[in-house]
Design an enzyme around this catalytic site. Structure first.
Site, PDB file in Angstrom:
ATOM      1  N   ARG A 180     -39.227  -0.809 -42.412  1.00 22.33           N
ATOM      2  CA  ARG A 180     -38.674  -0.869 -41.065  1.00 22.33           C
ATOM      3  C   ARG A 180     -39.178  -2.148 -40.411  1.00 22.33           C
ATOM      4  O   ARG A 180     -40.260  -2.647 -40.732  1.00 22.33           O
ATOM      5  CB  ARG A 180     -39.105   0.337 -40.240  1.00 22.33           C
ATOM      6  CG  ARG A 180     -38.658   1.687 -40.797  1.00 22.33           C
ATOM      7  CD  ARG A 180     -39.176   2.804 -39.907  1.00 22.33           C
ATOM      8  NE  ARG A 180     -38.756   4.125 -40.377  1.00 22.33           N
ATOM      9  CZ  ARG A 180     -39.464   4.886 -41.206  1.00 22.33           C
ATOM     10  NH1 ARG A 180     -40.645   4.465 -41.632  1.00 22.33           N
ATOM     11  NH2 ARG A 180     -39.012   6.074 -41.593  1.00 22.33           N
ATOM     12  N   HIS A 274     -32.779  -4.150 -39.596  1.00 23.12           N
ATOM     13  CA  HIS A 274     -32.657  -2.818 -40.194  1.00 23.12           C
ATOM     14  C   HIS A 274     -31.532  -2.776 -41.221  1.00 23.12           C
ATOM     15  O   HIS A 274     -31.538  -1.937 -42.118  1.00 23.12           O
ATOM     16  CB  HIS A 274     -32.411  -1.774 -39.107  1.00 23.12           C
ATOM     17  CG  HIS A 274     -32.846  -0.394 -39.487  1.00 23.12           C
ATOM     18  ND1 HIS A 274     -34.171  -0.051 -39.630  1.00 23.12           N
ATOM     19  CD2 HIS A 274     -32.134   0.719 -39.779  1.00 23.12           C
ATOM     20  CE1 HIS A 274     -34.260   1.222 -39.985  1.00 23.12           C
ATOM     21  NE2 HIS A 274     -33.042   1.713 -40.073  1.00 23.12           N
ATOM     22  N   TYR A 309     -27.350   7.479 -47.158  1.00 23.97           N
ATOM     23  CA  TYR A 309     -26.948   6.341 -47.976  1.00 23.97           C
ATOM     24  C   TYR A 309     -26.089   6.749 -49.167  1.00 23.97           C
ATOM     25  O   TYR A 309     -25.564   5.887 -49.861  1.00 23.97           O
ATOM     26  CB  TYR A 309     -28.191   5.596 -48.492  1.00 23.97           C
ATOM     27  CG  TYR A 309     -29.106   5.130 -47.395  1.00 23.97           C
ATOM     28  CD1 TYR A 309     -28.844   3.972 -46.684  1.00 23.97           C
ATOM     29  CD2 TYR A 309     -30.243   5.859 -47.065  1.00 23.97           C
ATOM     30  CE1 TYR A 309     -29.681   3.553 -45.671  1.00 23.97           C
ATOM     31  CE2 TYR A 309     -31.092   5.446 -46.055  1.00 23.97           C
ATOM     32  CZ  TYR A 309     -30.805   4.287 -45.362  1.00 23.97           C
ATOM     33  OH  TYR A 309     -31.636   3.871 -44.367  1.00 23.97           O
TER      34      TYR A 309
END
Length: 368
Positions: A180, A274, A309
């Site tokens: 992150r 991101h 994802y």
């Protein structure tokens, strides 16, 4: 007290605490009926409430009911606030009233029974592999940097080369390790040892993990650490990534850095920091990594978060089906004659004897 509780006891990040504070201020403005309160960029202010609710405030939480919470959410919906933002505001209210229940300031939770709005299916934007390689190509970035300074009176100089080493090291960590942006910017020099091949990351909720470094990430980190003193200038800053003035790099600066790298790489559109993390997870899954391993690498507490994802790898799933399923046209045997022979039923001794057995009251009929 509530915000201090979130940061110190719950271990929430500074960004989350700030966001929850903004949400509570907006709810307080809604209760007061003034519509004022801290402005949210790009968001309209909330309208006035009826005069009957003007005496309500967060100082009198015992007077707040479920109906007030529902009206607040209805106004957010009317103002077309994103459903994800509405869900976060409701989460802030839930945490606030649970905190008050612990302190026995209230006897009932007005958020009980109030459900989150159904979230939109948002597909994270990710680079393909070629675009990711172009973004991290040092030669291309140096060439783009030279072109950018071609029309200026001064040349790029060593300072720009130093900052480029920092930018590439940051991008390598975001894409190569899937960090992150808050995790990458929170790193100190002692947390990253290129020789060890891992970096110590402090994730959400104070969870620490060791994230592996790719070979290119190790090289990029080594190159940045070799010239980092030129930016630090003896200040003794512990942060791994420094801004041009020697302080710890912030999120806005990191976003501009990645945007500049995308521009110099010739990508059709810029991607957020991101977005490089999204690309990391997507490329791992497309290459055959299992979901549980990707969850550990990303530092997700729940597997359902990592499952966002999976829809990006639908083409890979179709390819696996085509190659493995016996009814697929691409499955082996690929020869049409072999496929026809596979579909033709095989005559077994039991089938032959059953076909030759005469029916009751009839003659034996050979099987056609």
């Amino acid at each position: 007290m509530f915000l201090a509780h979130l940061g110190m006891e719950k271990g929430y990040s500074a960004a989350t605490v700030t966001a929850y504070g903004t949400d509570m201020d907006q709810f307080a403005a809604f209760l007061s009926g003034t519509g004022d309160g801290p402005a949210i960029p790009g968001r309209p202010s909330l309208p006035n409430l009826a005069s009957s609710s003007a005496s309500l405030s967060l100082d009198t939480p015992e007077l707040i009911t479920k109906r007030h919470v529902q009206r607040f959410l209805a106004e957010l919906h009317r103002l077309r606030i994103a459903k994800s933002s509405v869900a976060r505001k409701l989460s802030a209210l839930r945490a606030f009233f649970r905190f008050l229940l612990r302190l026995r300031r209230v006897t009932a939770d007005p958020t009980a029974g109030v459900h989150n709005p159904k979230q939109e299916q948002r597909h994270p934007h990710a680079l393909n592999v070629d675009q990711a390689f172009a973004l991290l190509d040092e030669r291309r970035q140096r060439k783009g940097l030279a072109i950018a300074h071609a029309g200026q009176a001064t040349d790029s100089g060593p300072a720009d080369a130093t900052l480029l080493a920092r930018d590439l090291a940051l991008a390598e960590l975001l894409y190569g390790s899937g960090l992150r942006v808050s995790e990458a910017l929170g790193l100190d020099v002692l947390d990253a040892d290129p020789a060890s091949g891992v970096v110590r990351v402090m994730g959400k909720g104070g969870r620490e993990r060791m994230s592996p470094l790719s070979d290119t990430a190790r090289d990029a980190l080594s190159a940045w650490l070799a010239v980092r003193h030129e930016v630090d200038e003896g200040r003794g800053e512990a942060a791994l990534f420094l801004g041009a003035r020697g302080g710890r790099l912030n999120r806005r600066q990191a976003a501009r850095i990645i945007e500049a790298l995308c521009l110099r790489a010739g990508l059709p559109q810029a991607i957020s920091p991101h977005g490089l993390r999204h690309s990391f997870a997507t490329h791992l899954l497309e290459a055959g990594a299992d979901l549980r391993s990707v969850q550990e690498l990303l530092g997700h507490a729940r597997l359902s978060t990592t499952q966002r994802y999976t829809h990006l790898t639908l083409s890979r799933l179709v390819d696996v089906y085509d190659r493995a399923h016996p009814r697929s046209d691409m499955a082996k045997p690929a020869d049409p004659a072999d496929r026809a022979a596979r579909r033709k039923p095989v005559a077994t001794p039991e089938k032959t004897a059953r076909a030759a057995t005469p029916r009751r009251g009839g003659k034996s009929t050979p099987k056609r």
